[in-house]
Write a protein that holds these residues in place. Structure first.
Motif: not given
Length: 775
Positions: A232-243, A263-270, A290-295
């Motif tokens: 129940d959020c108006s924009e996003a559940g998760v924002v991963a940004a920066g590095q 996922l924004r900027e240079k994040t490598q969130a998993r 961004s260079d994320a890992f989704l599994l």
């Protein structure tokens, strides 16, 4: 006498609370615990326990400010009105409260001041523990101000608490802090939780709701978010940004309006085993660099797309499931270049996987099925590799390519498409090899417009309208494919197509195995064309082209039929075991026919009729008493230098024939010898090809790097000779049929489906990718 121990944090923390709860006096020493999991197992002592009431004359912020390290505050029920923010810099400060019997929190920290640029509670001291307390931001705080911050080197433990942002931030973790947040509720905030700096938080089993964005990791933040409910959020559940490299695991993200994960900027969130569902536009968005890992994530029911990758984003997307989106299940655009492997995209209202712009990447082992539009759609200047995917039972096209697409498809299975299995349009120029394209309701491969392409060693079968349809001004190359079992025909060449059909096996198709209509003018070279329920080769309309060194065998009707105003050039072909004539030329057709070998026909080997005017030179005809060269009606042209087996029916020439005819015959032994020479020098040479080997893409660079190096070969595909073995009989002249009535030569049978030209337009909106949402 206590010694250090190493039980899990949750157990250590519960023991600490138990001892706090049963403390009998302020002077009794109780045990507190080092709260951060993984920071050792040492025991930390609280030297004093202070019981605090909400109606105390001294505000709690003053009490805490003057407390010594190691103090435990036990809060009674009530609202604790603060005159100033609480700043905890001392070590081992504990704040705890009881819940009511129904589980409701009953101790709340409430600022009396309306506006502030500081958090209600800031913690920088180590060993801080807080349980079962509500912290509410000031009513008119700035949006960048948090209700609670954990900073410095703090290893605070926050358990069972509730943080209310009131338009600001609920909880902010910064510096090099390593807090643990367990079973907390965070609500009514611009950002529910922010991880920033080089912090490494562990957040587990929390409920974050009614925020702009539930959780954001920024800068160099690490840590883990596990089994949380973000909703129940108006924009996003998760924002991963920066590095940031934060790991998000097993979270449930529901009704987050804009997107589930950004996922924004240079994040490598998993992201691993998360679920995104409910009301949202896009499930996962990856943009910038961004260079994320989704599994093993799952997203369903998006108003837009399940996954959108854009800008210059890369990343690894493995074993995710995308289902029931309103637009494309997955959209890749701009210059994005992901590795997309073993994902499932199904039951989407739009297309399954759409690439546009200058998208790159490697897409392998995915299952794309039962989508209401196209399975895979490529537009713009896409240059990507598709390897080992299954594209199954999509309502429109299996694969659609247009514009200037230049991509490689290998080892894919494309089956059960509602329209063409693969449609190549406009100026697209793909490399397509070692794929299986089967059982579609329309055409197997459709090449249209000015499209090109290199199609090698594919297995194309059972498509209803035809297995291959080439139209427009297309000029692709089809080499070493197996094309069989279509009720509508094998290869159909229409309009002004000039494609090359080389060294293919085309067999067991109804109507014609290969047909040229309109103004088609292909090169048809060294193919095995056999076992057809209709004719072998049909050329009609204004068709032309060059047909040479082909082996045609065992067709129910004529081996070669030439009609209309067509004018092909056919030489050095073998036409054997036809159910009617080997070669029929009629209507006003012309063309040149030389050095062909025709044998084993059930009717006259060659039938020239109508007002046709062909040139027949140096052909070899073995007719077995069923008719050699018959020229009927008002046929013209030139028929000279042909070697026809002797016999009563070697020649038949109508009285109105205007052709120049040289009626020579040769002994059967001489004709057979000539045909054997043809077999030895031609069939055992060019037609019998090398054993199959693998033609696979080996990536020595990323696809984008190869394109930037101006490689002339799409993704480095090396064309090594390999193709299916011919399914023709080794006894290539052995199939003879009982003679038919002589007039059977002149019977007409439709070889081309009247509806063979399909609607080339993709259904409206089927290649639409949802626009990225911003938070």
């Amino acid at each position: 006498s206590l010694t250090p121990y190493s039980c899990p944090t949750s157990c250590r923390y519960k023991l600490s609370l138990f001892l706090h709860k049963h403390a009998h006096s302020q002077t009794k020493t109780v045990i507190a615990l080092h709260s951060k999991m993984g920071h050792g197992s040492g025991v930390v002592f609280c030297t004093t326990t202070v019981n605090v009431k909400a109606d105390s004359a001294t505000p709690l912020n003053e009490v805490v400010h003057g407390a010594a390290a190691g103090t435990c505050f036990v809060l009674a029920a009530g609202d604790y009105v603060l005159s100033a923010p609480i700043e905890v810099t001392q070590a081992n400060i504990h704040m705890t409260a009881e819940r009511m019997e129904d589980g409701t929190l009953c101790a709340k920290l409430v600022p009396s001041y309306l506006t502030s640029t500081k958090p209600v509670l800031s913690v920088s001291g180590v060993g801080f523990v807080m349980e079962n307390i509500v912290v509410e931001n000031s009513a008119e705080c700035e949006t960048s101000v948090a209700a609670v911050t954990v900073e410095g080197d703090s290893d605070a433990t926050l358990s069972g608490c509730c943080f209310v942002g009131c338009g600001g931030i609920g909880l902010k973790i910064l510096g090099q802090s390593t807090p643990r947040i367990f079973k907390c509720e965070i609500q009514r905030a611009t950002y529910g939780v922010i991880f920033t700096g080089s912090s490494t938080p562990d957040m587990e089993d929390c409920d974050v709701h009614n925020c702009g964005t539930a959780c954001k990791s920024d800068e160099h933040a690490k840590g883990t978010v596990l089994k949380c409910f973000l909703h129940d959020c108006s924009e996003a559940g998760v924002v991963a940004a920066g590095q940031s490299t934060t790991e998000y695991k097993e979270n449930n993200i529901v009704d987050t309006r804009g997107c589930g994960v950004l996922l924004r900027e240079k994040t490598q969130a998993r992201f691993e085993r998360n679920k995104v569902s409910g009301l949202h536009v896009n499930g996962f968005q990856a943009g910038d660099d961004s260079d994320a890992f989704l599994l093993r994530n799952r997203t369903e029911g998006c108003e837009g797309s399940g996954i959108v990758i854009y800008d210059r984003a890369t990343g690894n997307f493995f074993s995710n499931e995308i289902e029931r989106t309103k637009l494309a299940g997955v959209g890749i655009r701009d210059s994005a270049e992901p590795i997309f492997n073993s994902n499932i995209i199904k039951n989407c209202s739009g297309s399954g996987l759409v690439l546009t712009g200058e998208a790159r990447g490697v897409y392998s082992g995915n299952i794309i099925s039962h989508n209401e539009c196209t399975g895979i759609g490529l537009t713009g200047d896409v240059h990507a590799l598709f390897d080992g995917n299954t594209v199954s039972h999509n309502a429109a096209y299996g694969v659609w390519l247009q514009d200037r697409v230049r991509s490689t498809f290998q080892e894919n299975v494309i089956e059960g498409s509602g329209m063409s299995g693969m449609s190549v349009n406009q100026d697209a120029d793909p490399v397509v090899h070692h794929n299986t394209i089967r059982d579609g309701l329309s055409h197997g491969i459709l090449v249209h417009g000015a499209a090109k392409g290199h199609f090698t060693a594919n297995y194309i079968s059972g498509n209803k309208s035809s297995n291959i349809l080439l139209t427009g001004t297309s000029s692709g190359i089809f080499e070493r494919n197996t094309v069989w079992g279509s009720p509508g025909g094998g290869v159909l060449i229409r309009e002004k197509s000039t494609c090359s059909i080389v060294a293919n096996t085309i067999e067991r198709n109804a109507r014609a195995n290969l047909a040229v209509l309109d103004e088609g003018s292909p090169l048809v070279l060294r193919n095995v064309i056999q076992d057809g329920d209709g004719r072998g080769i049909v050329v009609t309309g204004n068709g032309g082209g060059e047909f040479t060194e082909n082996y045609l065998c065992s067709h129910a009707l004529a081996g070669v039929y030439v009609g209309g105003d067509s004018a092909p050039w056919m030489y050095y072909n073998v036409i054997a075991s036809s159910g009617a004539s080997g070669l029929v030329v009629e209507d006003a057709a012309k063309g040149k026919f030389s050095h062909n070998s025709i044998c084993g026909s059930s009717c006259a080997a060659v039938a020239l009729q109508g007002t046709s005017q062909p040139e027949l030179h140096n052909n070899t005809v073995l007719h077995g008493g069923r008719g050699g060269i018959w020229i009927g009606e008002r046929a013209g042209g030139v028929v000279k230098g042909n070697m026809v087996e002797q016999g009563e029916k070697a020649w038949r020439v109508g009285k109105n024939v205007t052709a120049v005819v040289d009626m020579k015959t040769s002994a059967v032994e001489e004709v057979q010898s000539m045909i054997r020479q043809m077999r030895e020098g031609f069939i055992d040479g060019p037609i019998q090809r090398a054993p199959s080997t693998e033609d696979r893409v080996v990536l020595v660079n990323n696809p984008g790097d190869i394109l930037r190096c101006n490689s002339d070969v799409s993704l480095g595909f090396s064309r090594v000779p390999s193709d299916p073995a011919s399914k023709g009989e080794s006894g290539w002249m052995s199939k003879t049929r009982s003679p038919s009535p002589e007039d059977g030569v002149f019977q007409r049978c439709p070889s081309i489906a009247n509806d063979s030209l399909p609607n080339m337009q993709v259904p409206q909106g089927s290649l639409t990718i949802a626009s990225p949402q911003h938070a």
